[in-house]
Write an enzyme that holds these catalytic residues in place. Structure first.
Site, PDB file in Angstrom:
ATOM      1  N   TYR A  39       0.864  -1.194   0.000  1.00 60.02           N
ATOM      2  CA  TYR A  39       0.000   0.000   0.000  1.00 60.02           C
ATOM      3  C   TYR A  39       0.890   1.230   0.000  1.00 60.02           C
ATOM      4  O   TYR A  39       1.888   1.305   0.745  1.00 60.02           O
ATOM      5  CB  TYR A  39      -0.886   0.002   1.252  1.00 60.02           C
ATOM      6  CG  TYR A  39      -1.662   1.293   1.441  1.00 60.02           C
ATOM      7  CD1 TYR A  39      -2.948   1.433   0.932  1.00 60.02           C
ATOM      8  CD2 TYR A  39      -1.107   2.380   2.126  1.00 60.02           C
ATOM      9  CE1 TYR A  39      -3.656   2.609   1.089  1.00 60.02           C
ATOM     10  CE2 TYR A  39      -1.804   3.567   2.289  1.00 60.02           C
ATOM     11  CZ  TYR A  39      -3.074   3.679   1.771  1.00 60.02           C
ATOM     12  OH  TYR A  39      -3.763   4.850   1.936  1.00 60.02           O
ATOM     13  N   GLU A  55      -3.659   7.621  -3.827  1.00 61.47           N
ATOM     14  CA  GLU A  55      -3.601   6.370  -3.068  1.00 61.47           C
ATOM     15  C   GLU A  55      -3.507   5.201  -4.038  1.00 61.47           C
ATOM     16  O   GLU A  55      -4.335   5.063  -4.933  1.00 61.47           O
ATOM     17  CB  GLU A  55      -4.860   6.232  -2.199  1.00 61.47           C
ATOM     18  CG  GLU A  55      -4.869   4.978  -1.335  1.00 61.47           C
ATOM     19  CD  GLU A  55      -6.161   4.845  -0.541  1.00 61.47           C
ATOM     20  OE1 GLU A  55      -6.074   4.637   0.676  1.00 61.47           O
ATOM     21  OE2 GLU A  55      -7.245   4.957  -1.139  1.00 61.47           O
TER      22      GLU A  55
END
Length: 334
Positions: A121, A209
């Site tokens: 991530y 993101e």
């Protein structure tokens, strides 16, 4: 002035990333089955993923009005892509996040499917506490990052970015190492991180993101899925980006209200609310509900409202067929 959230389809976000040198899957976009079939053949990939392009999440488990199940399909046979696309395009896809009647699919993305050996991530976001952008990463990607932060906070890594210096090489390499990239992949991941920061600046983003930022068996670092949030105040210098805004899935009344900088949310009742001031508007809805009525909308005109906006607000409210009464509450208007 508060504006409506900017909505980009998945392929639009990936195109912006591509333009900044960020590695994404090869893909094409089609709005009819023959074009989807040609795109699949042109990709010449071992495996192809066909994705319905709507703004709602949960596409993979959705159902089409054509009877087709799933808004995301994997295949190793390019010849079936046209047939699959014919059961997607022009039909409504219903997921957990769409209205009951679903959302009509007008575009599909035909992309190269890549195997992922590891998921991480990575995000860049504005952090008020740091007075600027911060990199946040975790070697545990492909899942809800809030869950990782809650259960394994030691696996969340942060790097504060100096707004004048940008992302330094040592910072990018340290983040890549914290994400678990080793050997040549560490350098490759660091380069991707620096390019993502370039994109962050270039489009005036408040957040970029990537989940997952993945590693493939062939030794590639690829951004498989991304969410980009934009600073609405930068619309004047990001006209090309804001022109991509997909309003087709938005409530038509909310879209019309946004044109006049009116904050409007449709509700289920029959008493229209016409108020200036968000707090006062919420209190008005509560009071109506408290006394047994049901508000038809939330509408905040804002403190600096002009005559034309008041006129357009009245037009919106009076056009609503379920409204039986109007409740007008105004503080002093200039």
């Amino acid at each position: 002035i508060s504006r409506r959230w900017l909505n980009l389809q998945e392929y639009q976000s990936k195109k912006l990333m591509q333009e900044s040198g960020v590695t994404v899957q090869r893909f094409y976009v089609a709005d009819n089955p023959p074009d989807a079939l040609q795109a699949a053949k042109r990709l010449n990939a071992k495996e192809i993923v066909l994705k319905a392009q709507i703004l709602a999440g949960g596409r993979g488990k959705g159902v089409f009005s054509s009877g087709l199940k799933g808004g995301v399909h994997l295949t190793k046979d390019p010849s079936v892509v046209g047939e699959l696309a014919s059961k997607m395009l022009g039909y409504s896809l219903t997921t957990k996040q769409t209205p009951k009647e679903g959302v009509e699919v007008k575009t599909v993305m035909v992309a190269e499917a890549l195997d992922i050996t590891r998921e991480t991530y990575f995000a860049i976001l504005m952090d008020r506490a740091c007075n600027g952008p911060v990199m946040v990463g975790s070697p545990q990607g492909g899942m809800d990052i809030e869950e990782v932060a809650d259960k394994s906070p030691e696996l969340i890594f942060k790097e504060v970015i100096d707004i004048f210096e940008g992302v330094r090489d040592d910072q990018a390499l340290r983040m890549a190492a914290n994400l678990g990239f080793k050997g040549p992949l560490k350098r490759q991941a660091a380069d991707q991180i620096m390019r993502l920061y370039d994109l962050f600046l270039k489009v005036d983003a408040t957040q970029v993101e990537v989940n997952p930022l993945g590693e493939t068996p062939e030794g590639q670092v690829v951004c498989f899925d991304a969410k980009i949030s934009f600073d609405d105040n930068a619309e004047f210098r990001q006209k090309a980006v804001f022109a991509l805004d997909d309003m087709s899935e938005s409530d038509p009344t909310e879209t019309e209200a946004a044109k006049w900088d009116l904050k409007y949310i449709g509700l289920d009742g029959n008493i229209a609310c016409f108020v200036n001031g968000a707090g006062l508007a919420m209190a008005t809805c509560d009071i109506i509900d408290l006394h047994g009525g049901k508000p038809a909308n939330f509408l905040d005109l804002g403190g600096g409202v002009k005559e034309k906006q008041v006129y357009e607000a009245f037009k919106l409210l009076t056009a609503d067929p379920k409204v039986g009464a109007h409740f007008i509450l105004q503080t002093a208007l200039r």
